[in-house]
Motif scaffolding. Structure first.
Motif, mmCIF file in Angstrom:
data_model
loop_
_atom_site.group_PDB
_atom_site.id
_atom_site.type_symbol
_atom_site.label_atom_id
_atom_site.label_comp_id
_atom_site.label_asym_id
_atom_site.label_seq_id
_atom_site.Cartn_x
_atom_site.Cartn_y
_atom_site.Cartn_z
ATOM 1 N N LEU A 45 50.325 35.066 39.100
ATOM 2 C CA LEU A 45 49.366 36.055 39.577
ATOM 3 C C LEU A 45 50.069 37.198 40.298
ATOM 4 O O LEU A 45 49.710 38.359 40.133
ATOM 5 N N LYS A 46 51.099 36.893 41.075
ATOM 6 C CA LYS A 46 51.857 37.949 41.758
ATOM 7 C C LYS A 46 52.564 38.837 40.743
ATOM 8 O O LYS A 46 52.589 40.058 40.889
ATOM 9 N N GLN A 47 53.122 38.235 39.695
ATOM 10 C CA GLN A 47 53.798 39.013 38.648
ATOM 11 C C GLN A 47 52.818 39.973 37.980
ATOM 12 O O GLN A 47 53.133 41.145 37.774
ATOM 13 N N ILE A 48 51.636 39.498 37.642
ATOM 14 C CA ILE A 48 50.622 40.344 37.008
ATOM 15 C C ILE A 48 50.214 41.466 37.957
ATOM 16 O O ILE A 48 50.113 42.629 37.562
ATOM 17 N N TYR A 49 50.000 41.136 39.223
ATOM 18 C CA TYR A 49 49.619 42.107 40.250
ATOM 19 C C TYR A 49 50.683 43.192 40.383
ATOM 20 O O TYR A 49 50.389 44.384 40.360
#
Length: 58
Positions: A45-49
């Motif tokens: 999720l952090k990577q996508i964000y």
């Protein structure tokens, strides 16, 4: 009744997949694919964000 917000629309315009938009919004995935085959880990999720260039405050 739609639960889409302006933040959802902004994330979609930045190329974030709708399944991950729902995860960011705290909506529980309902499909088998979402529940068992997509990566909802904090790291993913952090990577996508980060890839979308999102920020909490502007």
């Amino acid at each position: 009744m739609s639960t889409e917000t302006s933040e959802d629309t902004e994330m979609a315009s930045l190329g974030v997949d709708s399944s991950y938009i729902d995860a960011f919004a705290g909506r529980v995935p309902e499909s088998v694919l979402d529940k068992h085959y997509l990566d909802y880990s904090p790291r993913k999720l952090k990577q996508i964000y980060d890839d979308a260039g999102l920020t909490v405050l502007e």
